[in-house]
Design a protein around this motif. Structure first.
Motif, mmCIF file in Angstrom:
data_model
loop_
_atom_site.group_PDB
_atom_site.id
_atom_site.type_symbol
_atom_site.label_atom_id
_atom_site.label_comp_id
_atom_site.label_asym_id
_atom_site.label_seq_id
_atom_site.Cartn_x
_atom_site.Cartn_y
_atom_site.Cartn_z
ATOM 1 N N THR A 149 0.902 -1.156 -0.010
ATOM 2 C CA THR A 149 0.059 0.009 0.011
ATOM 3 C C THR A 149 1.039 1.232 0.032
ATOM 4 N N LEU A 150 0.257 2.307 -0.415
ATOM 5 C CA LEU A 150 0.965 3.621 -0.385
ATOM 6 C C LEU A 150 1.316 4.009 1.047
ATOM 7 N N ALA A 151 0.493 3.763 1.900
ATOM 8 C CA ALA A 151 0.821 3.994 3.452
ATOM 9 C C ALA A 151 1.950 3.176 3.714
ATOM 10 N N GLU A 152 2.086 1.981 3.290
ATOM 11 C CA GLU A 152 3.299 1.263 3.902
ATOM 12 C C GLU A 152 4.762 1.810 3.114
ATOM 13 N N VAL A 153 4.421 2.111 1.835
ATOM 14 C CA VAL A 153 5.567 2.623 0.821
ATOM 15 C C VAL A 153 6.055 3.926 1.479
ATOM 16 N N ILE A 154 5.090 4.629 2.129
ATOM 17 C CA ILE A 154 5.425 6.251 2.498
ATOM 18 C C ILE A 154 6.263 5.911 3.873
ATOM 19 N N ALA A 155 5.900 5.066 4.901
ATOM 20 C CA ALA A 155 6.512 4.156 5.970
ATOM 21 C C ALA A 155 7.735 3.938 5.777
ATOM 22 N N ASN A 156 8.088 3.075 4.639
ATOM 23 C CA ASN A 156 9.385 2.623 4.364
ATOM 24 C C ASN A 156 10.316 3.518 3.940
ATOM 25 N N TYR A 157 9.802 4.587 3.160
ATOM 26 C CA TYR A 157 10.932 5.699 2.627
ATOM 27 C C TYR A 157 10.908 6.758 3.880
ATOM 28 N N ALA A 158 10.280 6.948 4.500
ATOM 29 C CA ALA A 158 10.561 7.709 5.689
ATOM 30 C C ALA A 158 11.569 7.002 6.539
ATOM 31 N N TRP A 159 11.449 5.654 6.814
ATOM 32 C CA TRP A 159 12.372 4.978 7.357
ATOM 33 C C TRP A 159 13.966 4.860 6.562
ATOM 34 N N HIS A 160 13.741 4.782 5.303
ATOM 35 C CA HIS A 160 14.885 4.702 4.035
ATOM 36 C C HIS A 160 15.703 5.855 4.373
ATOM 37 N N GLY A 161 15.246 6.973 4.427
ATOM 38 C CA GLY A 161 15.691 8.291 4.407
ATOM 39 C C GLY A 161 16.569 8.501 5.814
ATOM 40 N N GLU A 162 15.817 8.210 6.895
ATOM 41 C CA GLU A 162 16.459 8.339 8.495
ATOM 42 C C GLU A 162 17.476 7.248 8.394
ATOM 43 N N HIS A 163 17.493 6.043 7.877
ATOM 44 C CA HIS A 163 18.286 5.055 7.861
ATOM 45 C C HIS A 163 19.589 5.217 7.091
ATOM 46 N N HIS A 164 19.593 5.948 5.919
ATOM 47 C CA HIS A 164 20.757 6.594 5.444
ATOM 48 C C HIS A 164 21.306 7.685 6.006
ATOM 49 N N TYR A 165 20.532 8.542 6.391
ATOM 50 C CA TYR A 165 21.004 9.706 7.477
ATOM 51 C C TYR A 165 21.770 9.293 8.437
ATOM 52 N N GLN A 166 21.310 8.123 9.344
ATOM 53 C CA GLN A 166 22.072 7.774 10.348
ATOM 54 C C GLN A 166 23.253 7.081 9.934
ATOM 55 N N HIS A 167 23.396 6.500 8.989
ATOM 56 C CA HIS A 167 24.596 5.707 8.381
ATOM 57 C C HIS A 167 25.895 6.964 8.442
ATOM 58 N N VAL A 168 25.348 8.192 7.877
ATOM 59 C CA VAL A 168 26.332 9.136 7.456
ATOM 60 C C VAL A 168 26.503 10.083 8.996
ATOM 61 N N TYR A 169 25.673 10.247 9.707
ATOM 62 C CA TYR A 169 25.704 10.894 11.036
ATOM 63 C C TYR A 169 26.365 10.113 12.208
ATOM 64 N N GLN A 170 26.096 8.788 11.990
ATOM 65 C CA GLN A 170 26.835 8.000 13.143
ATOM 66 C C GLN A 170 28.500 8.086 12.734
ATOM 67 N N LEU A 171 28.707 7.814 11.290
ATOM 68 C CA LEU A 171 30.202 7.888 10.973
ATOM 69 C C LEU A 171 30.773 9.373 11.386
ATOM 70 N N ALA A 172 29.952 10.346 11.236
ATOM 71 C CA ALA A 172 30.652 11.708 11.700
ATOM 72 C C ALA A 172 30.791 11.784 13.050
#
Length: 178
Positions: A149-172
Motif C-alpha cells: 500500500t502507499l501507506a506502507e511505501v510512505i513509512a518505508n521511505y521515511a525509514w529509508h531516509g532516516e536509515h541512510h541519514y543515520q549511516h552518515v551521522y553515526q560515521l561523523a
C-alpha cells in the motif's frame, strides 16, 4: 544486534506488513519532507576525504549513499505516481549495488542534493494530497511477490531516509567530524 548490524542498520530494520493510521502517514510524510534539508546540512560542505569514507567497513562511501538515496527516492516517486494512476501496477526493480558502481556515483554530491530537495518538494506535494482511499492503493513488487500500500511505501521511505541519514551521522560522530 552485532556491531556490524548496528552499523548497517543504525535504526533497525524496516518492519513490513504493518498497517498505518492517517496520522502516522502524516508523520512519515513530514519525515520525508525534512530529510533533504537534514542531509544537506550534514554533508553539504564536506570535502572529498569525508565523502569518500565508507560509512562502515565494506559499506558504501558517503558519496555513494547520497547518490543512492536520490536514485531510490526517484524510483519511489515514480512508483507512487504509478500506484495512483494505474490499477496495481507492477513496478520495475533495479540493482542498487550495480547502480552504485556507475560513473555518476563518483560525481560531486551537489547535483544530487539539489535533485533530492526538488524531488521531495514534488513528492511531498503528491503525498500531502492523498486521501484515505489513495493511501490504500497498491503496487506489486515482482522481487518480493507482494503488493504494497502507499501507506506502507510512505513509512518505508521515511525509514529509508532516516536509515541512510543515520549511516552518515553515526560515521561523523565516530570520526568526531561533528
Amino acid at each position: 544486534m552485532t556491531e556490524h548490524e548496528d552499523l548497517r542498520y543504525p535504526i533497525g530494520r524496516f518492519t513490513y506488513g504493518q498497517t498505518y493510521t492517517s496520522e502516522q502517514s502524516k508523520e512519515h510524510i513530514a519525515a520525508i519532507a525534512i530529510m533533504p534539508h537534514n542531509l544537506t546540512e550534514l554533508v553539504g560542505k564536506w570535502g572529498d576525504s569525508r565523502l569518500d569514507t565508507p560509512y562502515r567497513p565494506g559499506g558504501w562511501t558517503v558519496r555513494q549513499v547520497v547518490h543512492h538515496v536520490v536514485d531510490s527516492h526517484i524510483n519511489a516517486f515514480v512508483r507512487t505516481k504509478l500506484a495512483l494512476t494505474e490499477n496495481i501496477p507492477t513496478i520495475k526493480p533495479y540493482d542498487e549495488a550495480a547502480w552504485a558502481e556507475l560513473p555518476d556515483y563518483q560525481l560531486s554530491i551537489a547535483p544530487s542534493l539539489v535533485i533530492l530537495s526538488n524531488l521531495h518538494q514534488r513528492w511531498v506535494t503528491v503525498l500531502d494530497a492523498l486521501t484515505e482511499d489513495q493511501l490504500q492503493r497498491t503496487y506489486f513488487h515482482p522481487e518480493s511477490h507482494k503488493e504494497f500500500t502507499l501507506a506502507e511505501v510512505i513509512a518505508n521511505y521515511a525509514w529509508h531516509g532516516e536509515h541512510h541519514y543515520q549511516h552518515v551521522y553515526q560515521l561523523a560522530l565516530r570520526n568526531q567530524w561533528i
